[in-house]
Write an enzyme that holds these catalytic residues in place. Sequence first.
Site, PDB file in Angstrom:
ATOM      1  N   SER A 112       0.855  -1.183   0.000  1.00  0.00           N
ATOM      2  CA  SER A 112       0.000   0.000   0.000  1.00  0.00           C
ATOM      3  C   SER A 112       0.892   1.235   0.000  1.00  0.00           C
ATOM      4  CB  SER A 112      -0.925  -0.005   1.219  1.00  0.00           C
ATOM      5  OG  SER A 112      -0.287   0.591   2.323  1.00  0.00           O
ATOM      6  N   LYS A 113       0.421   2.248  -0.715  1.00  0.00           N
ATOM      7  CA  LYS A 113       1.147   3.504  -0.848  1.00  0.00           C
ATOM      8  C   LYS A 113       1.450   4.094   0.529  1.00  0.00           C
ATOM      9  CE  LYS A 113      -0.645   6.869  -3.769  1.00  0.00           C
ATOM     10  NZ  LYS A 113      -1.465   7.347  -4.887  1.00  0.00           N
TER      11      LYS A 113
END
Length: 511
Positions: free
Chosen positions: A259-260
């Site tokens: 995830s970013k």
Amino acid sequence: MTERTPSAPVRVRLAPSPTGFVHIGNVLVALVDAAIARQTGGRFVIRIEDTDQRRFVEGAEDLIYTSLRWLGIEWDEGPDRGGPYAPYRQSERLPLYREHAERLVAQGDAYRCWCSPDRLERMRQAQQAAKQPPKYDRRCLGLTEDERRNLDGYTSNSVVRVRMLDTGTTAFTDPIRGTVAFENSLLDDRVLLKSDGFPTYNLAVVVDDHVMGITHVVRGEEWLPSTPAHLRVYDALGWEPPAIAHTPLLLNADRGKISKRRHPWANMQWFRDEGFLPEAVLNYLGNLIAFVPDPENATPGVARELFGFEDLVAHFDLGAIGPSGKVVDLDRLDWLNGQYVRRLSLEDLATRVTPYMAAAGFEVGSLPTFRSALALEQERIKRLREAPEALAFFFRDEEYASTTLVPRGLSSAQALDLLVGATDVCLAAAGANEWTVAGLEERFRAHAESLGLVTGKLRGQLFGVIRVAATGRTATPPLFDTLAVLGPEVVARRLATARAILEDSILVAVQ
Ligand code: GLU
């Protein structure tokens, strides 16, 4: 090579959206694109998918180019280089999409929808509550605007939706996954044209891939659910779809999706900021998607650890990537990067490290012995960003607690004795013009013997005191190499400071 690997020249494309963030997964796709284009003598196209005006970020397009160039990935056509299918930015091709949306509406393969965002939201919530799959309920299908206007949840801003098939399945052969099939009745009538006249991804991607003669679409697995809608559009427009391959997801060490927010390394920029070498990143990504055999190893099936783009091209096989997620192991990448760092010439390493030093406030030109200091750390550094911290003590005197000067098992007074003796040795070496690694080593060995410090432990205590005094640290490159690079003046000054620190601490203790 398996039969799924193309042999005729391909036309492939990377179709990034300029959102200001180059995802590592997109870079992996770009590498696949570049490899098959090179392997088959084909063309690699960059097309900028900038139809979502809300997500547009100034400068993001350049960031895509610089990130790929940094890795050594090149392309043949794109907004920056032109080509036979220009323009390569979707925002400059809007009439083309509108025209095709109109055609689909006229044919009955798409329809206008006047549902307000509010109504769509209520519908979505009701479906969720009823545990139904989210899907447009076709309220507008078959209605004219006048008919629709009299019903609730109307807005004059209409969109165009694709009309998916009600029965049967949509199947295709993914070069990476084999046959993939979707049940048509479960598929949503996705929006093709938005109310602002801009196409959605689902329309623009099909029109452009077709018009630009793309033979192989390669994209991340997250786009797999969109593919049936694309196939429906290809079919409705009477076009032959390209081969569509979905690369596996990149996973974190726990095998979860990256995830970013939680994994800064989802962003390509992170690798540059941390000081990974582009050669190492390319090699690492190449390892995830290809098996490059080790020519030095007699046992077949042993992978080569270090390789470059040409080796990847020589062994790349689209069909062999496999569909399962690829774990990104940063420890492994660190190891690999360290291997590349060690193989650089000192000159090259110095050039590459300089911006990292500057960012941390160290002007490498201010330290005449910078190259020699760097040579000592070349064996130890994994990421270039570690260099400022590793080399700081060559630039400046570091602060440390007086207790660090006292080896375990010794008193401060004993440490002071060792330090005073060591200072004399240093002065003598400098006076005799023997401030070299060998000169220092010989004098210190003799000194240790004269003190009766014959075991490794006792010598270690002596050398430990000198190390901390001269560098402010307990861990450094080999001691005599370090002293040699620091030079006699710096060492003499720091040993004098250390002596004062120890004396003060003893005074405080007896007061
Ligand atoms: N614009 C999409 C993206 O941002 C492209 C997906 C595709 O390659 O079809 O990744």
